[in-house]
Structures are given as structure tokens and as C-alpha cells.
Design an enzyme around this catalytic site. Sequence first.
Site, short mmCIF file in Angstrom:
data_model
loop_
_atom_site.label_atom_id
_atom_site.label_comp_id
_atom_site.label_asym_id
_atom_site.label_seq_id
_atom_site.Cartn_x
_atom_site.Cartn_y
_atom_site.Cartn_z
N SER A 31 0.82 -1.23 0.00
CA SER A 31 0.00 0.00 0.00
C SER A 31 0.84 1.26 0.00
O SER A 31 1.63 1.48 0.92
CB SER A 31 -0.89 0.07 1.25
N HIS A 62 -3.53 0.45 -4.92
CA HIS A 62 -2.80 -0.66 -5.54
C HIS A 62 -3.05 -0.64 -7.04
O HIS A 62 -4.15 -0.93 -7.49
CB HIS A 62 -3.28 -2.00 -5.00
N HIS A 84 -5.22 -9.32 -1.57
CA HIS A 84 -5.27 -9.74 -0.18
C HIS A 84 -6.40 -10.74 0.04
O HIS A 84 -7.38 -10.75 -0.71
CB HIS A 84 -5.55 -8.52 0.71
N TYR A 86 -8.52 -10.52 2.35
CA TYR A 86 -9.75 -9.79 2.72
C TYR A 86 -10.55 -9.32 1.51
O TYR A 86 -11.70 -8.95 1.63
CB TYR A 86 -9.45 -8.62 3.67
N GLU A 87 -9.92 -9.34 0.35
CA GLU A 87 -10.67 -8.97 -0.86
C GLU A 87 -11.54 -10.13 -1.33
O GLU A 87 -12.31 -9.98 -2.28
CB GLU A 87 -9.70 -8.56 -1.97
N ALA A 114 2.40 -2.22 4.51
CA ALA A 114 2.04 -1.23 5.51
C ALA A 114 1.59 -2.02 6.73
O ALA A 114 0.91 -3.04 6.58
CB ALA A 114 0.90 -0.37 4.99
N MET A 212 -2.23 -7.19 7.16
CA MET A 212 -3.21 -8.07 6.51
C MET A 212 -2.66 -8.73 5.25
O MET A 212 -3.42 -9.15 4.39
CB MET A 212 -4.46 -7.26 6.16
N SER A 213 -1.34 -8.80 5.15
CA SER A 213 -0.76 -9.36 3.91
C SER A 213 0.45 -10.22 4.24
O SER A 213 0.60 -10.68 5.37
CB SER A 213 -0.37 -8.21 2.98
N ASN A 236 0.93 3.46 10.95
CA ASN A 236 0.13 3.96 12.09
C ASN A 236 0.50 3.12 13.30
O ASN A 236 0.95 1.98 13.16
CB ASN A 236 -1.37 3.78 11.78
N HIS A 248 -7.63 4.34 6.67
CA HIS A 248 -6.84 3.98 5.49
C HIS A 248 -6.12 5.22 4.94
O HIS A 248 -5.01 5.12 4.43
CB HIS A 248 -7.75 3.35 4.44
N1 HPA Z 1 -3.62 -3.15 11.30
C1 HPA Z 1 -3.65 -4.04 10.30
N2 HPA Z 1 -3.18 -3.78 9.10
C2 HPA Z 1 -2.60 -2.58 8.90
C3 HPA Z 1 -2.53 -1.62 9.90
C4 HPA Z 1 -3.06 -1.93 11.18
O1 HPA Z 1 -3.03 -1.13 12.12
N3 HPA Z 1 -1.91 -0.54 9.36
C5 HPA Z 1 -1.62 -0.84 8.08
N4 HPA Z 1 -2.04 -2.09 7.79
#
Ligand code: HPA
Length: 279
Positions: A31, A62, A84, A86-87, A114, A212-213, A236, A248
Site C-alpha cells: 500500500s 494498488h 489480499h 480480505y478482498e 504497511a 493483513m498481507s 500507524n 486507510h
Molecule cells: N492493522 C492491520 N493492518 C494494517 C494496519 C493496522 O493497524 N496498518 C496498516 N495495515
Amino acid sequence: MTDQFTLADSAAQLILKRTTLRPQIALVLGSGLGGFADSLTDATRVPYIEIPAFPRSTAIGHAGQMVLGHAGSVPVAAMQGRVHLYEGYSPQEVTFPIRVFGRMGIRAVILTNAAGGIDRSYSQGALVVIRDHINLQGANPLVGPNNDRFGVRFPDMTHAYAKEYRQIAREETAKLGIPQHEGVYAGLLGPSYETPAEIEYLRSIGADLVGMSTVAEVIAARHMGIKVLAISCVTNMAAGILDQPLSHAEVMETGERVKTTFEALLRAVLPRISADVSG
Ligand code: HPA
């Protein structure tokens, strides 16, 4: 159904027909980090849509293409955008690009992502070399009959993240004056961010980062004997660490802010990883 090996092989042949480059290193750009692929020289771009069976990303931020080109003097194949779980993609779909890389002759992959920072010593924008992972995605790309042409039934994950590549990344971050961090990445399914209670749980089981990847891709890469370097950008602090909601937009903004540093690090590690794979 055509098997994954045959599909990966035909996709690899199609990609290699478009260029005379024969990269041994692949990059998966997460990302907000896809910009690196735009800086490659002698570039050939292959949109995912033109590669049979290649999954296309639905996530914002992406792009969907493979770029083959030179980073300095090192030929690389870069994925600008990834898919991902989650998609809604299956673990096999998520890892298909890695298998295509394997069939293209790729011997090392650098994955970027990320991630949320769980370790309080990280700050937003920190680059963290992944030392190990915890797979909490509830999925594994190797489930199902094993394809022996990719690898063994029960692949070892003791050295999933190559020690020597972590060392290279450590040395190059030091040279660039970037704070050095290494951590354990917990891979979750998403797409909702974690709750503060989940983050406390993840901390207690030894996670320093959450995302998440990456995890499924690393498993598929190791299955094929591809060496791995993975670097997270702490976009973050994880949920509950600061008393503010996650978004996001924040993830993308931080990615954008550290882009130059991240790209400098990639550029610095590439010749050394290239020396390893061609040696
Ligand atoms: N959690 C999960 N996935 C992420 C985060 C997070 O805080 N930041 C970027 N991808």
C-alpha cells in the site's frame, strides 16, 4: 481444472516473452509503496489483466501491473499492487504471483507492506525488517494436495526470513541513517482493523507489528525455495496505542511520506541481494 503449476508456468512464459530481462529478484510493493516500480529503467509493464489467471487488486492505492526493469544495474520484477485475502481471494490466488515468480526464475523476493506498530518504541513512519511472522489469517496457501513440483509437503519455516538479508537490511539502514528496527509480524485476515484488546493479545504473544498481507506469500515463497526479505512501514500505531481511530487515509499518507526513504533502502539492498542470488 488446470493445476497451479501449469498456470504459473504459462503466466511466467508470457511475461518473459515481453522482455529480454531475466530478473532473479522480485519485489512486492505494498500500500502506497508502488511508486518504486515507476523509477525502474528499461521498463516493460505487463498489466495483470493481460496475464492469464493473475489476480487483480481491488484495494485503493494498488495499481495492477508487473514492471520488469532495472533498479540501478539490477534487473528486477516488481509487482505494483497485490491482492489480499480480505478482498475475497483464496490463499491460492493470493500466492499465484509468487508461484509465477518462481517459474520465472526468481530466487529472492522482497516484500513490503504497511503495518500497524504494536511495539511502542516504533514511531509512525518507521521501517521495520520482519524477523518472523505469526500466521493468524486462518488460512495457508499450501492447504490441499501438495504439488511436489513447487516444494515439499511440510516446508520448514525456521528461517523463513533469510538471516543474511536481514543483516544486509540492517547494515544498509544504518548507512542511510534510518533507525534500525526488527520485529515479528502478525498477519491477520482483516479488513477491519484490530480492536485494542486484540492488539494487547498480539503483543502478549510476541507480535511487534500487525498487518493483513505478506504471510501467505512468504509461505508460498519458502515452499518454492525462494529467499525472503520483508520490510514493513509502520503507517500507524496499532489500535488503542494512541487514543485515536485508524484510517486507510492515514496509512496511505504515511506511506507517501516515507516513500523516498523506503525506496532508498530498496535501492541499497538490491545489489547485495543480487550478489547473493547470482553467486
Ligand atoms: N492493522 C492491520 N493492518 C494494517 C494496519 C493496522 O493497524 N496498518 C496498516 N495495515
